[in-house]
Design a protein around this motif. Structure first.
Motif, PDB file in Angstrom:
ATOM      1  N   THR A 263       0.808  -1.221   0.000  1.00  0.00           N
ATOM      2  CA  THR A 263       0.000   0.000   0.000  1.00  0.00           C
ATOM      3  C   THR A 263       0.842   1.273   0.000  1.00  0.00           C
ATOM      4  O   THR A 263       0.356   2.320  -0.410  1.00  0.00           O
TER       5      THR A 263
ATOM      6  N   LEU B 152      -8.003  -4.710  -1.727  1.00  0.00           N
ATOM      7  CA  LEU B 152      -7.602  -3.357  -2.075  1.00  0.00           C
ATOM      8  C   LEU B 152      -7.398  -3.279  -3.578  1.00  0.00           C
ATOM      9  O   LEU B 152      -6.882  -4.201  -4.204  1.00  0.00           O
TER      10      LEU B 152
ATOM     11  N   ILE C  23      -6.703   4.765   2.102  1.00  0.00           N
ATOM     12  CA  ILE C  23      -7.638   3.730   1.646  1.00  0.00           C
ATOM     13  C   ILE C  23      -9.062   4.249   1.814  1.00  0.00           C
ATOM     14  O   ILE C  23      -9.451   4.696   2.897  1.00  0.00           O
TER      15      ILE C  23
ATOM     16  N   ARG D 100     -11.120  -0.011  -1.101  1.00  0.00           N
ATOM     17  CA  ARG D 100     -11.415  -1.310  -0.503  1.00  0.00           C
ATOM     18  C   ARG D 100     -12.798  -1.764  -0.951  1.00  0.00           C
ATOM     19  O   ARG D 100     -13.785  -1.052  -0.793  1.00  0.00           O
TER      20      ARG D 100
END
Length: 73
Positions: free
Chosen positions: A14, A66, A19, A59
């Protein structure tokens, strides 16, 4: 309006990006229909995702994976 399938991103890749949880689905006022790159669920409907200037991760509420906008989308 186009259909865009997002690219799956592993949890350990990530790079501290923000997110966004799309919830049941995100609805916009004009744009693209965006689908999860893992399960194919529609995550966003009529959302102008290609004009968002921030490199976000999304998400999926269906499978929990993801996703990111694929290069060239």
């Amino acid at each position: 309006m186009a259909t865009i399938v997002l690219k799956h991103v592993a949890e350990d890749r990530t790079n501290d990006r923000e997110i966004v949880d799309t919830g049941a689905a995100m609805f916009g006022l004009g744009g693209d229909n965006v689908h999860c790159g893992v399960c194919g669920r529609e995550m966003m409907h009529d959302v102008p995702i290609r004009t968002i200037k921030v490199n976000l991760l999304y998400r999926c509420a269906g499978c929990g994976s993801l996703n990111e906008l694929p290069p060239g989308a």
